[in-house]
Design an enzyme around this catalytic site. Structure first.
Site, PDB file in Angstrom:
ATOM      1  CG  HIS A 196      -2.102  -1.010   0.855  1.00  0.00           C
ATOM      2  ND1 HIS A 196      -2.040  -2.333   1.236  1.00  0.00           N
ATOM      3  CD2 HIS A 196      -3.228  -0.866   0.124  1.00  0.00           C
ATOM      4  CE1 HIS A 196      -3.109  -2.946   0.778  1.00  0.00           C
ATOM      5  NE2 HIS A 196      -3.842  -2.096   0.105  1.00  0.00           N
ATOM      6  NE  ARG A 303      -6.483   0.677  -1.964  1.00  0.00           N
ATOM      7  CZ  ARG A 303      -6.078   0.782  -3.240  1.00  0.00           C
ATOM      8  NH1 ARG A 303      -6.033   1.957  -3.834  1.00  0.00           N
ATOM      9  NH2 ARG A 303      -5.728  -0.298  -3.918  1.00  0.00           N
ATOM     10  NE  ARG A 339     -11.128  -1.355   0.177  1.00  0.00           N
ATOM     11  CZ  ARG A 339      -9.901  -1.615  -0.265  1.00  0.00           C
ATOM     12  NH1 ARG A 339      -9.740  -2.518  -1.224  1.00  0.00           N
ATOM     13  NH2 ARG A 339      -8.857  -0.982   0.199  1.00  0.00           N
ATOM     14  CD  GLU A 442      -9.789  -7.826  -1.779  1.00  0.00           C
ATOM     15  OE1 GLU A 442      -8.840  -7.151  -2.217  1.00  0.00           O
ATOM     16  OE2 GLU A 442     -10.490  -7.456  -0.827  1.00  0.00           O
ATOM     17  CG  ASN A 465      -3.550  -4.374  -5.979  1.00  0.00           C
ATOM     18  OD1 ASN A 465      -3.220  -4.436  -7.145  1.00  0.00           O
ATOM     19  ND2 ASN A 465      -4.032  -3.282  -5.424  1.00  0.00           N
ATOM     20  CG  ASP A 466      -5.384  -8.205  -1.207  1.00  0.00           C
ATOM     21  OD1 ASP A 466      -4.241  -8.397  -0.755  1.00  0.00           O
ATOM     22  OD2 ASP A 466      -6.133  -7.313  -0.782  1.00  0.00           O
ATOM     23  NE  ARG A 476      -1.203  -5.816  -2.038  1.00  0.00           N
ATOM     24  CZ  ARG A 476      -2.352  -5.166  -1.921  1.00  0.00           C
ATOM     25  NH1 ARG A 476      -3.428  -5.800  -1.507  1.00  0.00           N
ATOM     26  NH2 ARG A 476      -2.440  -3.895  -2.211  1.00  0.00           N
ATOM     27  CB  CYS A 513     -10.862  -1.475  -8.116  1.00  0.00           C
ATOM     28  SG  CYS A 513     -10.983  -2.698  -6.803  1.00  0.00           S
TER      29      CYS A 513
END
Ligand code: PEP
Ligand code: MG
Length: 579
Positions: A196, A303, A339, A442, A465-466, A476, A513
């Protein structure tokens, strides 16, 4: 001496400027006892260091008064000057030098600890927070004592006035603070490319390289640096030829960026007439402005966990409501996908530290994070749900739930949303009863067993990403395995393509996303899978739009169908090049 270091390119562009080391390593000072006769000289040395630190702050104060300087700068300079002038800090240090014959550096650190401990006792969160300022003032005095004075005069006259943060590691909470500071770029020794911290760097559009391993110990404050965020290179103390070449490349990049601005008002349509929605990912309400500037079709991912960071108290329902409503208003009727709290793993909020699951779990990415945490803390979740529902009265708000894997989690979440609605009706608050609820895909389990998602929810958003992290078992945030983090792994591509196709078969809206959506090299691939909704940071949107406008969707569909039949990485890369 010129040298270069290599790491992972996480946010493109070039920054040229002076190093600003951030770490508390400076607080690890030598500790020794003075001879009696050296005490007066040590007292003088300390007083001179305080005076020099005061002069630095005075110099900064003038910089803070120039038009265009951020307002926060003058506020922090004033506060730091006050702390430095306060005898609580300085008298105690003098006493330790005089009575205990401690060397000045050691005395400063001991007295700081004493004062900071007192701050910990305060009830008031704002005052408790101020201990960070005390630490920073002490670091400034220590830098002088250790002969590491920041060369402000040099920086002022130099044209290379970007500030480049050099750190061992930065948390997402650290990085989000750069939004209100003028930081030219940053490099860290740890970290992975979709951590992140890296994502926030991309949202700020500042060049960044992570996973450098040895930058922090090799670089000194005020060293001249070039950060090449596209190639993942850091050049320390460059010679004049290299410097000129990079200055040229930097202005070329700026020119390219300004050319892209012409696309803002153009329609996001492929050559064969397919409309493609390009939405924005945001972290804080003020980012909504950037989304509007680039002509985003809405916010595809807000987020909200960033509202919970860098503070001791949780944001209450009203504060959250104001934040969500301000985004809804800024987007003037365009969809805003909020979210619910996705806290845990690398995203930590100290106000939640002692809550369920406590985030010091051995393997936090697999732990009680995101929706799992919210379901374990229903009262906290209800506060957020009510705030989001209340904001839905002021725009087109959609609620997105992160990290769902089980049908039962969907059922429980929907029940809590119903409960929040009942509570709002009782308190006579208005909200949109038909607010859409979507789920993030995800976790591979969700992608492989989509049925409950398709039956119970209104839309899907694929968090690549996840999805990549969990499919390939690659942390990550871990630089050591970052080379294995592969968005083009055939297993990942299959999961994404299947999810898009299954959703479209039942006419359910589906977006991507994760970071893949903002990578212009992957736009055609995703279009060919049938994707028509992308959400990314505003800084990436126009480049992706350019790709959309040059694409032929029908042709891509055939080519990508062929590409997906292969499972050899080389073949996949080869076909991707030809799309
Ligand atoms: C994702 O996982 O792709 C995503 C968009 O969520 P985050 O990066 O915040 O985990
Ligand atoms: Mg995610």
């Amino acid at each position: 001496m010129t040298f270069s270091l290599h790491g992972q390119a996480v946010s493109g562009g070039i920054a040229i400027g002076r190093a600003h080391l951030v770490s508390h390593a400076i607080l690890e000072v030598a500790q020794y006892q003075l001879r009696e006769r050296d005490v007066p000289a040590e007292l003088l040395r300390f007083d001179q260091a305080v005076a020099a630190a005061g002069a630095e702050l005075h110099g900064l104060r003038s910089e803070a008064s120039v038009p265009g300087a951020p307002a926060e700068l003058s506020a922090f300079v004033d506060l730091h000057s006050m702390i430095l002038a306060d005898p609580t800090l300085t008298d105690g240090v003098r006493e330790l030098i005089r009575e205990r014959r401690c060397n000045a550096e050691w005395a400063v650190v001991q007295q700081m600890q004493l004062v900071v401990d007192q701050f910990d006792e305060f009830e008031d969160a704002y005052l408790r927070e101020r201990k960070q300022d005390i630490v920073q003032v002490v670091e400034r005095v220590l830098r002088v004592l250790l002969g590491k004075t920041r060369k402000l005069a040099k920086r002022k006259t130099s044209t290379d006035d970007d500030l480049i943060v050099v750190a061992n590691d930065l948390s997402p909470a650290d990085t989000i603070q750069f939004k209100s500071l003028r930081i030219g770029g940053f490099v860290t020794d740890l970290g992975g490319s979709t951590s992140h911290t890296a994502i926030v760097a991309r949202s700020l559009a500042i060049p960044a390289v992570v996973g450098m391993q040895h930058a922090r110990p090799l670089i000194q404050d005020d060293d001249l640096l070039i950060v090449d965020g596209t190639r993942g290179v850091l050049i320390v103390d460059p010679d004049i030829g290299v410097l000129q070449e990079y200055r040229l490349r930097k202005s070329e990049l700026e020119l390219e960026r300004s050319k892209l601005k012409r696309l803002v008002s153009g329609r996001s349509r492929t050559l064969d007439g397919e409309t493609v929605e390009l939405q924005a990912n945001i972290e804080l309400p003020q980012d909504a402005e950037r989304a509007r500037e680039v002509g985003a079709d809405g916010v595809g991912l807000f987020r909200t966990e960033y509202l919970f960071m860098n503070r001791d108290e949780l944001p209450d329902e009203d504060e959250q409501f104001e934040a969500y409503r301000s985004v809804a208003r800024a987007l003037a009727g365009r969809p805003v996908t909020i979210r619910s709290l996705d806290i845990g793993a690398d995203k930590e909020a100290r106000a939640l530290r002692n809550r369920a699951g406590n985030h010091s779990a051995t393997n936090p990415a697999l732990g009680l994070r995101a929706i799992r945490f919210c379901l374990a803390e229903p009262q906290l979740f209800l506060v957020q749900l009510r705030a989001i529902l209340r904001a839905s009265h002021y725009g087109k708000i959609r609620l997105l739930i992160p990290m769902l894997a089980q049908a039962q989690e969907i059922v429980q979440t929907l029940a809590l949303i119903d409960l929040a609605k009942i509570q709002l009706r009782e308190s006579r608050h208005k909200f949109d009863d038909g607010m859409e609820v979507g789920g993030m895909i995800e976790i591979p389990a969700a992608a492989l067993a989509l049925g409950p998602f398709l039956r119970r929810l209104d839309f899907l958003s694929i968090g690549t990403n996840d999805l990549i992290q969990y499919t390939l078992a690659i942390d990550r945030t871990d630089g050591a395995v970052a080379h294995l983090y592969d968005p083009l792994h055939p297993a990942v591509l299959k999961l994404i393509a299947q999810t898009i196709q299954s959703a479209q078969r039942v006419a359910m809206p589906v977006a991507v996303c994760g970071e893949m959506a903002g990578d212009p090299k992957l736009t055609k691939l995703l279009l060919g899978m049938g994707l028509r909704q992308f959400s990314m940071h505003p800084a990436q949107l126009l480049e992706v739009k350019q790709q959309v406008m040059m694409a032929d969707a029908a042709q891509l569909s055939l080519r990508v169908a062929r590409l997906l039949k292969f499972d050899e990485p080389e073949k996949i890369s080869e076909l991707l090049e030809k799309l």
